[in-house]
Structure formats: structure tokens, C-alpha cells
Motif scaffolding. Structure first.
Motif, PDB file in Angstrom:
ATOM      1  N   TYR B 193       0.854  -1.187   0.000  1.00 27.15           N
ATOM      2  CA  TYR B 193       0.000   0.000   0.000  1.00 27.15           C
ATOM      3  C   TYR B 193       0.890   1.236   0.000  1.00 27.15           C
ATOM      4  O   TYR B 193       1.963   1.243   0.612  1.00 27.15           O
ATOM      5  N   PRO B 194       0.460   2.294  -0.668  1.00 28.62           N
ATOM      6  CA  PRO B 194       1.304   3.495  -0.695  1.00 28.62           C
ATOM      7  C   PRO B 194       1.397   4.129   0.698  1.00 28.62           C
ATOM      8  O   PRO B 194       0.507   3.943   1.530  1.00 28.62           O
ATOM      9  N   LEU B 195       2.478   4.844   0.927  1.00 27.51           N
ATOM     10  CA  LEU B 195       2.728   5.373   2.274  1.00 27.51           C
ATOM     11  C   LEU B 195       1.656   6.366   2.710  1.00 27.51           C
ATOM     12  O   LEU B 195       1.355   6.480   3.895  1.00 27.51           O
ATOM     13  N   TRP B 196       1.053   7.104   1.752  1.00 26.32           N
ATOM     14  CA  TRP B 196       0.028   8.067   2.161  1.00 26.32           C
ATOM     15  C   TRP B 196      -1.186   7.365   2.741  1.00 26.32           C
ATOM     16  O   TRP B 196      -1.872   7.886   3.599  1.00 26.32           O
ATOM     17  N   LYS B 197      -1.435   6.131   2.278  1.00 27.00           N
ATOM     18  CA  LYS B 197      -2.526   5.337   2.848  1.00 27.00           C
ATOM     19  C   LYS B 197      -2.210   4.986   4.302  1.00 27.00           C
ATOM     20  O   LYS B 197      -3.080   4.994   5.175  1.00 27.00           O
ATOM     21  N   MET B 198      -0.930   4.637   4.516  1.00 25.07           N
ATOM     22  CA  MET B 198      -0.500   4.285   5.868  1.00 25.07           C
ATOM     23  C   MET B 198      -0.637   5.494   6.795  1.00 25.07           C
ATOM     24  O   MET B 198      -1.048   5.363   7.957  1.00 25.07           O
ATOM     25  N   ALA B 199      -0.304   6.683   6.273  1.00 26.11           N
ATOM     26  CA  ALA B 199      -0.379   7.900   7.090  1.00 26.11           C
ATOM     27  C   ALA B 199      -1.804   8.192   7.547  1.00 26.11           C
ATOM     28  O   ALA B 199      -2.024   8.764   8.621  1.00 26.11           O
TER      29      ALA B 199
END
Lengths: 238, 263
Positions: B193-199
């Protein structure tokens, strides 16, 4: 001229002392047995002689080369047969020897010529295409000795090379390595079996991290059988 | 110099022969990412919406998104597999044979690393070919430009494996590597998953993912697959490779502890 010189070597595993101020010298072309019970420090000494470990104190010279200061020169002059087999069982005898030759920078026709010569010398030339897995214990050991001789070393180290072999194979390999010493190779043969030592062999007895005796086997044993003299020296029960 | 290259060729060849003798390893290395690609991604596609982020120019399917991460997964598992092989070599004694060669120890270990990386990269290409057969393709030039990225990422993860092998005492302890290295590295990265999703869910987790070298290896591969270049990802991956390699070389030096685990 010395083949191996060990001076004031000490080594510890934490609080446990494995070698305590060990010193001895072996002349070039001599067969020297390193006799000691299990746990005497033989394998630690071999690990230091092959530079797998580095001792904090003491000095080792191989064929005149200081192992610490000039490891490449010293290791290039040394052939080693470890206690545990180090053959790749999925490779043939020739592939095993070719791999080792490359680790010493040997390639091409020179490598092939040397492989043929050492296999012939050890009497296993007919096994060259067999996988190491199919060889019996005696032939595996011969292959390892042949491999250790590929780069024509001045010094040959063997750490309990007859472990697990039957009596005939033990005798065979012991006699063969004595012959190598007669041809000019310095041999250090670690064992805990006194019957592998000939009366005229140099003998270093290692016990509880120290050198207990250093001289010719016949001098150390005196009038007793070497086995009895060894048991007396190490304080073990007969 | 010829002697050095002779040793390199022999060590790489031996790694290749060992790989050929272990066909199950090749199958397992391919099946694992393919299961993720064809099963996990299919199920996840509906749940996860992806916006357009570099290097992508258009909306992409989730299957397309995770291909670089799965390439990284192959490299990661192979790096750990090579660590396992090194521990096995140490227990079987053949590591002693290698380390008593007169060549410098750093060179011998680098040869091992090169051999392991070459095998990993070949497996990634086999995976990309199978993915393409299922219709998940990259730009044609991307298959070429990804090669140096795979090599750098493979060396970094192989060096991590080398480092771990110098500290793991026994083969039995390898399960701990799975739990404490492979899974955290993989899941706390941009592979799935892209990091912005994690954020969106946790800033802390995002920050951990952002310093994970595996994230940068995956991003390096992702950009290279789209004929793009991510300098920061390259910098982090190279830095991690240098640190892991230096620590591993110390671990295997006579003064270090690597070979001493099994005296």
C-alpha cells in the motif's frame, strides 16, 4: 627451517581458557602428531592456525610467513583437512576440486593437470566423475586430502581426519600422510588415538589447554606403549 | 586480478549449481508472489482505492501497484534464503573452506553476495514474465531499466542476510528471522500500500515505513519499472547496502564473531 612455528599462543572463550601459552615448532618435511583427549584445545588450535580465529596473544608462522602480518602468503602455503567433511555432496569429485582450486586462484589447464595429479597420487582417479555423496568414508577423506594438496602446500594440517573410518581406511590414510611428509610436506596431524602415531614421529601432547610434552614419540613413551604413556601423562584411567 | 575473477566465477557457479539442485526453492520463490498477485490482489482491489501517485501517470489496478513490491519480496526472501544457506554452510563446515582461502575475506563474501543477487534477479524476471502472461505488464523499456535497480536492491537485501547469518547461532533460530525481519520489513513498507494510505491510519507507522530500507528498495524498483528515476530511494538503498555490508564483513572477520558460532 621451520614449517610451523607457534609461540606463546593463548585463547579463551569468555572465562574458559582453551589454549594457555602454547608453543612448539615443527621442522619442514616433518610429520608431527598433535595428541590430546577430547576438549584439549586441538580444534581451537586448528582454528587459530587456519586464521578462522585470531588469538589476542602469541604468534603463528606458516612456512616462514607470519599469519597475522601476511595472512595471504601464509594461507597460500597451507592445506587443511577439517575434522568435519567439507565436500559439497551434490557435486562430483572433480567439481569439488575445481571449486577449491578456484579459491586458490587456479584455473584452466594448470588446474586440470593438478587435479589429475593429486587424484592419481591418492589413488582415486577412477572416482573423478562420481558425486561426493556416493563415496564411502575412506574415499571422501582421500578426496579431501587430494583437495588440500592441489595448490602444492608446504604445510598440511589434518584435524582428526580418521574419525568415523574403519580400521583399514584409518591405516591406509595414516600411512599415506606419513608418505607425504617423507616427500617434504610439513604435516600436523591432530588425533586422540595414540595408535596413529609412529615411534619416529614428532609428538606434541596437548591437555587442558597446555602442552604437556613435546618431543619424539619414542622418547615420550619411553619403555611403555604410547597409549599407556599418554594416559599416564593426562591422568586418565587405563 | 585473474585469480580474483577465477574465485568470483567459481563461487557464483557454485551458488547457481546449488540453486539448480534445489528446484523446490525456485518454485516456492515464484509461487509466493504469484499467490499474492493473483489471489490477494484480486480480493484487495475492491477494498483499496489508489490515487495517481508518481511514477504512475494514470489510474492503475491494484495488481499493477503491487508488482514492484512483489519483486522486492522475491529479493527479500532470497536474501534471507542466502542467509539460511550461509548458516547451513557454517554448520556443515563448508564455510571454513571458503574462509581459509588466501583471498581477502571481504572479496570472498562479496562473491557470495554477487552470486546470491544474480540468482534473485533471475527469479524476479521469471516472475515478471509470468505476471505479463496474466496481462500485468510494464513499459517494454522498463524491463531493461529495472535491472540496475534490482541489482542494487538485491545486494542490499543479500547484505542484510549476510549480516544476520553472522549473528544467528543456529539453523533452528532462523524462524525468528521470519518473525522479526522478513514480515515487519515487508508489511511496514510501500510494497502492499502506498505510504500516504499508511499515514491516514497512523503517522507513527508511516514514519517507520518511511525509514524502512525495504520501502526504498521497492520504490527504486517501482520507478525503474516505469523508466523513471528516484534518487532518494537509490540513496537510501545504497546507504543501507553499505551499512549492512560493512557490518557483515566485520561479523565474518577473524576478529568478529560470524564463524565462531560453530568452532
Amino acid at each position: 627451517m621451520t614449517g610451523i612455528r607457534v609461540a606463546h599462543l593463548s585463547y579463551s572463550y569468555g572465562a574458559k581458557t582453551a589454549l594457555n601459552d602454547v608453543s612448539f615448532e615443527i621442522a619442514r618435511g616433518a610429520f608431527c602428531a598433535l595428541l590430546g583427549p577430547n576438549g584439549a584445545g586441538k580444534s581451537t588450535l586448528f582454528n587459530l592456525l587456519t586464521r578462522l580465529f585470531v588469538a589476542p596473544t602469541g604468534r603463528i608462522e606458516i612456512a616462514g610467513h607470519d599469519l597475522q602480518a601476511n595472512p595471504r602468503e601464509a594461507l597460500a602455503k597451507m592445506g587443511t583437512v577439517f575434522q568435519q567433511t567439507t565436500l559439497d555432496l551434490d557435486l562430483t569429485v572433480r567439481q569439488n576440486l575445481s571449486y577449491f582450486a578456484a579459491l586458490h586462484g587456479l584455473s584452466g589447464r594448470d588446474r586440470d593437470r593438478r587435479i589429475d595429479a593429486v587424484l592419481d597420487r591418492l589413488g582415486i582417479a577412477d572416482r573423478v566423475r562420481e558425486k561426493a555423496r556416493t563415496l564411502n568414508g575412506g574415499h571422501r577423506r582421500r578426496t579431501e586430502i587430494a583437495r588440500a594438496l592441489l595448490h602444492d602446500p608446504a604445510v598440511l594440517l589434518l584435524d582428526e581426519p580418521t574419525v568415523g573410518l574403519d580400521a583399514a581406511a584409518r591405516r591406509d590414510i595414516t600411512d599415506h600422510v606419513h608418505g607425504l611428509a617423507s616427500d617434504g610436506t610439513t604435516v600436523l596431524w591432530a588425533t586422540h588415538l595414540a595408535d596413529e602415531v609412529a615411534p619416529d614421529d614428532r609428538l606434541v601432547v596437548l591437555h587442558q589447554a597446555k602442552v604437556l610434552a613435546d618431543g619424539y614419540a619414542k622418547e615420550i613413551s619411553g619403555l611403555k606403549p604410547l597409549q599407556q604413556a599418554f594416559l599416564d601423562l593426562t591422568g586418565a584411567d587405563a | 586480478m585473474t585469480g580474483y575473477l577465477t574465485a568470483l566465477a567459481a563461487i557464483v557457479t557454485r551458488e547457481a549449481l546449488r540453486f539448480i539442485h534445489q528446484r523446490e526453492r525456485f518454485v516456492a520463490a515464484l509461487v509466493r508472489p504469484l499467490v499474492w498477485l493473483l489471489v490477494f490482489a484480486a480480493g484487495f482491489r475492491a477494498a483499496l482505492g489508489l490515487s495517481i501517485i508518481p511514477p504512475y501517470q494514470t489510474y492503475i489496478t491494484y495488481e499493477t501497484y503491487i508488482v514492484p513490491g512483489l519483486c522486492g519480496m522475491i529479493l527479500l526472501f532470497n536474501g534471507m534464503q542466502s542467509s539460511l544457506s550461509l548458516i547451513y554452510d557454517r554448520e556443515m563446515g563448508s564455510m571454513k573452506l571458503l574462509l581459509t582461502s588466501p583471498f581477502p575475506r571481504w572479496w570472498l563474501l562479496m562473491c557470495k553476495l554477487v552470486g546470491a543477487t544474480a540468482i534473485s534477479v533471475l527469479q524476479v524476471y521469471a516472475f515478471l514474465a509470468i505476471a505479463a502472461a496474466f496481462g500485468i505488464t510494464m513499459p517494454m523499456l522498463g524491463y531493461l531499466t529495472v535491472l540496475p535497480a534490482l541489482v542494487v536492491a538485491g545486494i542490499m537485501l543479500g547484505a542484510l542476510g549476510l549480516l544476520l547469518s553472522s549473528f544467528i547461532k543456529q539453523l533452528e533460530n532462523f524462524a525468528g528471522v521470519m518473525n522479526f525481519v522478513i514480515f515487519p520489513m515487508f508489511f511496514m513498507s510501500s510494497a502492499l500500500y502506498p505510504l500516504w494510505k499508511m499515514a491516514e491510519s497512523s503517522e507513527l507507522l508511516h514514519d517507520i515505513c518511511a525509514v524502512n530500507p525495504f520501502t526504498h528498495a521497492v520504490e527504486l524498483i517501482r520507478f525503474a519499472l516505469y523508466v523513471d528515476f528516484n534518487g532518494a530511494a537509490l540513496g537510501w538503498t545504497v546507504l543501507a547496502a553499505v551499512v549492512f555490508t560493512a557490518a557483515a564483513l566485520w561479523g565474518y572477520s577473524p576478529e568478529g564473531s560470524g564463524i565462531r558460532r560453530k568452532g
